[in-house]
Scaffold this motif. Structure first.
Motif, PDB file in Angstrom:
ATOM      1  N   LYS A  14      -4.977   8.188   4.981  1.00  0.00           N
ATOM      2  CA  LYS A  14      -5.809   7.875   5.657  1.00  0.00           C
ATOM      3  C   LYS A  14      -7.165   7.522   4.852  1.00  0.00           C
ATOM      4  CE  LYS A  14      -5.374  11.793   8.192  1.00  0.00           C
ATOM      5  NZ  LYS A  14      -5.366  12.944   9.306  1.00  0.00           N
ATOM      6  N   GLU A  15      -7.386   7.456   3.376  1.00  0.00           N
ATOM      7  CA  GLU A  15      -8.010   7.272   2.888  1.00  0.00           C
ATOM      8  C   GLU A  15      -7.636   5.355   2.751  1.00  0.00           C
ATOM      9  OE1 GLU A  15     -11.581   5.659   1.454  1.00  0.00           O
ATOM     10  OE2 GLU A  15     -11.430   7.372   2.479  1.00  0.00           O
ATOM     11  N   CYS A  16      -6.164   5.033   2.194  1.00  0.00           N
ATOM     12  CA  CYS A  16      -6.174   4.000   2.253  1.00  0.00           C
ATOM     13  C   CYS A  16      -5.901   3.038   3.845  1.00  0.00           C
ATOM     14  CB  CYS A  16      -4.347   3.276   2.252  1.00  0.00           C
ATOM     15  SG  CYS A  16      -3.926   4.102   0.412  1.00  0.00           S
ATOM     16  N   LEU A  17      -6.378   3.165   4.951  1.00  0.00           N
ATOM     17  CA  LEU A  17      -5.935   2.591   5.591  1.00  0.00           C
ATOM     18  C   LEU A  17      -7.531   2.147   6.467  1.00  0.00           C
ATOM     19  CD1 LEU A  17      -3.728   4.380   8.243  1.00  0.00           C
ATOM     20  CD2 LEU A  17      -3.614   1.844   7.649  1.00  0.00           C
ATOM     21  N   ARG A  18      -8.236   3.493   6.109  1.00  0.00           N
ATOM     22  CA  ARG A  18     -10.079   3.298   6.503  1.00  0.00           C
ATOM     23  C   ARG A  18     -10.425   1.884   5.158  1.00  0.00           C
ATOM     24  NH1 ARG A  18      -9.906   9.507   6.886  1.00  0.00           N
ATOM     25  NH2 ARG A  18      -9.835   9.901   8.583  1.00  0.00           N
ATOM     26  N   SER A  19     -10.018   2.098   4.196  1.00  0.00           N
ATOM     27  CA  SER A  19     -10.200   0.715   3.637  1.00  0.00           C
ATOM     28  C   SER A  19      -9.795  -0.094   3.211  1.00  0.00           C
ATOM     29  CB  SER A  19      -9.620   1.675   1.362  1.00  0.00           C
ATOM     30  OG  SER A  19      -9.940   0.259   0.799  1.00  0.00           O
ATOM     31  N   LEU A  20      -8.451  -0.320   4.037  1.00  0.00           N
ATOM     32  CA  LEU A  20      -8.068  -1.158   4.112  1.00  0.00           C
ATOM     33  C   LEU A  20      -9.252  -2.260   5.840  1.00  0.00           C
ATOM     34  CD1 LEU A  20      -4.529  -2.039   5.076  1.00  0.00           C
ATOM     35  CD2 LEU A  20      -5.978  -2.771   6.746  1.00  0.00           C
ATOM     36  N   ALA A  21      -9.276  -1.394   6.221  1.00  0.00           N
ATOM     37  CA  ALA A  21      -9.628  -1.559   7.564  1.00  0.00           C
ATOM     38  C   ALA A  21     -11.247  -2.456   6.739  1.00  0.00           C
ATOM     39  CB  ALA A  21     -10.144  -0.508   8.896  1.00  0.00           C
ATOM     40  N   ARG A  22     -11.565  -1.221   6.600  1.00  0.00           N
ATOM     41  CA  ARG A  22     -12.988  -2.348   6.402  1.00  0.00           C
ATOM     42  C   ARG A  22     -13.238  -3.936   5.182  1.00  0.00           C
ATOM     43  NH1 ARG A  22     -13.680   3.852   4.412  1.00  0.00           N
ATOM     44  NH2 ARG A  22     -13.124   2.935   2.440  1.00  0.00           N
ATOM     45  N   GLU A  23     -12.184  -3.318   4.301  1.00  0.00           N
ATOM     46  CA  GLU A  23     -11.808  -4.318   3.737  1.00  0.00           C
ATOM     47  C   GLU A  23     -11.651  -5.685   4.486  1.00  0.00           C
ATOM     48  OE1 GLU A  23      -8.311  -6.401   0.716  1.00  0.00           O
ATOM     49  OE2 GLU A  23      -8.168  -4.605   0.880  1.00  0.00           O
ATOM     50  N   THR A  72      -6.999   8.434  12.883  1.00  0.00           N
ATOM     51  CA  THR A  72      -7.728   7.097  11.802  1.00  0.00           C
ATOM     52  C   THR A  72      -8.886   6.583  10.968  1.00  0.00           C
ATOM     53  OG1 THR A  72      -5.262   8.452  10.703  1.00  0.00           O
ATOM     54  CG2 THR A  72      -6.206   6.872   9.372  1.00  0.00           C
ATOM     55  N   LEU A  73      -8.687   5.636  12.395  1.00  0.00           N
ATOM     56  CA  LEU A  73      -9.539   4.203  12.181  1.00  0.00           C
ATOM     57  C   LEU A  73     -10.215   4.467  13.282  1.00  0.00           C
ATOM     58  CD1 LEU A  73      -6.389   1.769  12.808  1.00  0.00           C
ATOM     59  CD2 LEU A  73      -7.837   2.803  10.162  1.00  0.00           C
ATOM     60  N   GLU A  74     -11.123   5.653  12.586  1.00  0.00           N
ATOM     61  CA  GLU A  74     -12.178   5.745  13.364  1.00  0.00           C
ATOM     62  C   GLU A  74     -13.392   4.690  13.932  1.00  0.00           C
ATOM     63  OE1 GLU A  74     -15.593   8.922  15.253  1.00  0.00           O
ATOM     64  OE2 GLU A  74     -14.882   8.940  13.065  1.00  0.00           O
ATOM     65  N   GLY A  75     -13.470   3.956  14.758  1.00  0.00           N
ATOM     66  CA  GLY A  75     -15.032   2.533  15.169  1.00  0.00           C
ATOM     67  C   GLY A  75     -13.927   1.305  15.226  1.00  0.00           C
ATOM     68  N   VAL A  76     -12.258   1.404  15.269  1.00  0.00           N
ATOM     69  CA  VAL A  76     -11.194   0.015  15.597  1.00  0.00           C
ATOM     70  C   VAL A  76     -10.728   0.799  16.581  1.00  0.00           C
ATOM     71  CG1 VAL A  76      -9.411  -0.470  14.542  1.00  0.00           C
ATOM     72  CG2 VAL A  76     -11.074   0.276  12.813  1.00  0.00           C
ATOM     73  N   GLU A  77     -11.403  -0.649  17.413  1.00  0.00           N
ATOM     74  CA  GLU A  77     -10.276  -0.462  18.887  1.00  0.00           C
ATOM     75  C   GLU A  77      -8.985  -0.980  18.502  1.00  0.00           C
ATOM     76  OE1 GLU A  77     -10.147  -2.681  23.146  1.00  0.00           O
ATOM     77  OE2 GLU A  77     -12.100  -3.474  22.049  1.00  0.00           O
ATOM     78  N   LEU A  78      -7.656   0.033  19.198  1.00  0.00           N
ATOM     79  CA  LEU A  78      -6.884  -0.203  19.565  1.00  0.00           C
ATOM     80  C   LEU A  78      -6.183  -0.417  20.907  1.00  0.00           C
ATOM     81  CD1 LEU A  78      -5.003   2.822  17.641  1.00  0.00           C
ATOM     82  CD2 LEU A  78      -5.345   0.632  16.863  1.00  0.00           C
ATOM     83  N   VAL A 129       0.981  -1.319   0.089  1.00  0.00           N
ATOM     84  CA  VAL A 129       0.497   0.022  -0.200  1.00  0.00           C
ATOM     85  C   VAL A 129       0.699   1.227  -0.021  1.00  0.00           C
ATOM     86  CG1 VAL A 129      -1.720   1.305   1.376  1.00  0.00           C
ATOM     87  CG2 VAL A 129      -2.387  -0.980   1.672  1.00  0.00           C
ATOM     88  N   SER A 130       1.199   1.976  -0.581  1.00  0.00           N
ATOM     89  CA  SER A 130       1.696   3.311  -1.265  1.00  0.00           C
ATOM     90  C   SER A 130       0.800   4.552  -1.532  1.00  0.00           C
ATOM     91  CB  SER A 130       2.787   2.832  -2.410  1.00  0.00           C
ATOM     92  OG  SER A 130       3.122   4.414  -2.558  1.00  0.00           O
ATOM     93  N   TYR A 131       1.571   5.553  -0.863  1.00  0.00           N
ATOM     94  CA  TYR A 131       0.770   6.743  -0.929  1.00  0.00           C
ATOM     95  C   TYR A 131       1.496   7.664  -0.917  1.00  0.00           C
ATOM     96  CZ  TYR A 131       2.805   7.472   3.540  1.00  0.00           C
ATOM     97  OH  TYR A 131       2.988   7.166   5.246  1.00  0.00           O
ATOM     98  N   ARG A 132       1.311   9.104  -1.587  1.00  0.00           N
ATOM     99  CA  ARG A 132       2.388  10.014  -1.425  1.00  0.00           C
ATOM    100  C   ARG A 132       1.665  11.294  -0.326  1.00  0.00           C
ATOM    101  NH1 ARG A 132       2.411   6.842  -4.695  1.00  0.00           N
ATOM    102  NH2 ARG A 132       4.021   6.768  -7.070  1.00  0.00           N
ATOM    103  N   ARG A 133       0.713  11.194   0.109  1.00  0.00           N
ATOM    104  CA  ARG A 133       0.018  12.285   0.292  1.00  0.00           C
ATOM    105  C   ARG A 133      -0.537  11.811   1.771  1.00  0.00           C
ATOM    106  NH1 ARG A 133      -1.417  13.536  -4.085  1.00  0.00           N
ATOM    107  NH2 ARG A 133      -3.898  12.946  -3.880  1.00  0.00           N
ATOM    108  N   GLU A 134      -1.202  12.696   2.980  1.00  0.00           N
ATOM    109  CA  GLU A 134      -1.302  12.319   4.485  1.00  0.00           C
ATOM    110  C   GLU A 134      -2.548  11.517   4.324  1.00  0.00           C
ATOM    111  OE1 GLU A 134      -2.759  13.379   8.968  1.00  0.00           O
ATOM    112  OE2 GLU A 134      -0.636  13.848   7.960  1.00  0.00           O
TER     113      GLU A 134
END
Length: 362
Positions: free
Chosen positions: A84-93, A117-123, A75-80
């Motif tokens: 964030k969107e990559c992480l949210r998508s990953l968590a949903r997937e 960022t991962l609102e709704g995911v308990e850390l 998972v590669s990204y260029r901007r913050e």
């Protein structure tokens, strides 16, 4: 591809541990843990679940990550915001509602960032999940440690004839590091310790401008890095004639190390190995001047589990690599430490060093 096989074995062990603890996934942010699991040495983090593994890094490392970690979904990204969107998508997937994280490798600010960022995911902060796997080394890891050790020992052997009165601690440290790199090391395993005369009474002395004098004790604690793995060795020498007390203290430290080496075996605790060394020190009247534990694990980091120190119940297992490094430190006089790397085998401890142990008078 060997790296894929190694990654698969390590991931299987981690997933088994997560299943034991009823953890649906783990966020891996410790740099050494990321490298251990994926082979990737750049900046980034991992997300591991029962049936998925993702390596997240920014565009600067995209090519390096793809080559180093072919078994991982990149998972590669260029901007913050993209991250964030990559992480949210990953968590949903992955269907994540709870995700363990590494308490020892996540700052409060970074934890807050992931939580928002991962609102709704308990850390769920945990400790030692990957470090526990790293305690026992496989054959490839031992080979890399041994190569790092050989480079460091060769550099030390080349330095010895150039140690002389008038040279400064800093000069010797720079020369030792340069020689390790010249021989092929990736770099020093830690900030090298070169301590002369009274400075040798400081267990973690920093090389300074003090110049060597005849009759000085000279303590050198050094190590190299090879493909991420580290070595750690200490030798103490005398510049010029050695006095009776220097020889006496050296022999006590050597006897303490030999006693600890005999205690290294599968099933022994870190506290038992430490007691073996400490008993020799105490009998000789130097127990209070042994200021640290007898040893520690070495691998991707210079200090890893297990610990060989008072009261530790860490049990040694075949495949662990530990230091055995008793020392005596006398303020205003100096200090002596001897340190070897030891591989725990079914038969006991096998010293990996090849440097001589007898007191060297230069």
């Amino acid at each position: 591809m060997r790296s894929v096989e190694v990654a698969a074995r390590r991931l299987a062990r981690l997933r088994a541990r997560l299943a034991e603890l009823d953890l649906p996934g783990l966020l891996v942010t410790g740099a050494a843990n990321v490298r251990y699991l994926s082979g990737f040495a750049g900046e980034g983090f991992l997300v591991v679940t029962a049936d998925g593994q993702w390596l997240v890094t920014d565009g600067r490392y995209e090519e390096e990550a793809a080559a180093a970690a072919p078994a991982w979904e990149l998972v590669s990204y260029r901007r913050e915001e993209e991250l964030k969107e990559c992480l949210r998508s990953l968590a949903r997937e992955a269907g994540l509602a709870r995700l363990a994280c590494e308490a020892a490798h996540l700052s409060l600010a970074r934890h807050r960032w992931f939580a928002e960022t991962l609102e709704g995911v308990e850390l769920d902060p945990r400790e030692g999940l990957v470090e526990g796997l790293r305690r026992v080394k496989d054959a490839e890891e031992v080979a890399r440690i041994r190569r790092a050790l050989a480079l460091a020992e060769e550099a030390f052997a080349r330095l010895l004839p150039r140690i002389a009165p008038g040279r400064s601690e800093r000069e010797l440290a720079v020369e030792l590091e340069f020689t390790m790199r010249e021989l092929g090391a990736d770099g020093p395993a830690f900030e090298l310790i070169v301590a002369s005369g009274p400075n040798a009474s400081l267990p973690h002395a920093r090389p300074g401008g003090r110049r060597l004098e005849r009759g000085d004790l000279l303590l050198l604690d050094f190590g190299a890095v090879w493909e991420g793995y580290r070595s750690d060795t200490t030798r103490t020498v005398v510049v010029g004639p050695a006095g009776p007390r220097q020889r006496e203290v050296y022999e006590v430290v050597l006897a303490a190390q030999e006693a600890a080496l005999r205690a290294v075996r599968p099933g022994a605790t870190g506290g038992e190995v430490d007691r073996a060394a400490r008993a020799v020190m105490e009998e000789a009247g130097y127990g209070e001047r042994f200021l640290h534990g007898t040893g520690h694990g070495v691998g991707l980091e210079i200090h890893e589990a297990p610990r060989l120190s008072p009261g530790r119940e860490d049990r040694l297992e075949a495949g662990m690599v530990v230091t055995v490094e008793p020392g005596i430190y006398l303020p205003g006089w100096g200090g002596v430490r001897l340190e070897d790397l030891v591989l725990v085998t079914e038969e006991g401890g096998r010293v990996l060093n090849e440097l001589p142990k007898e007191l060297q008078v230069l």
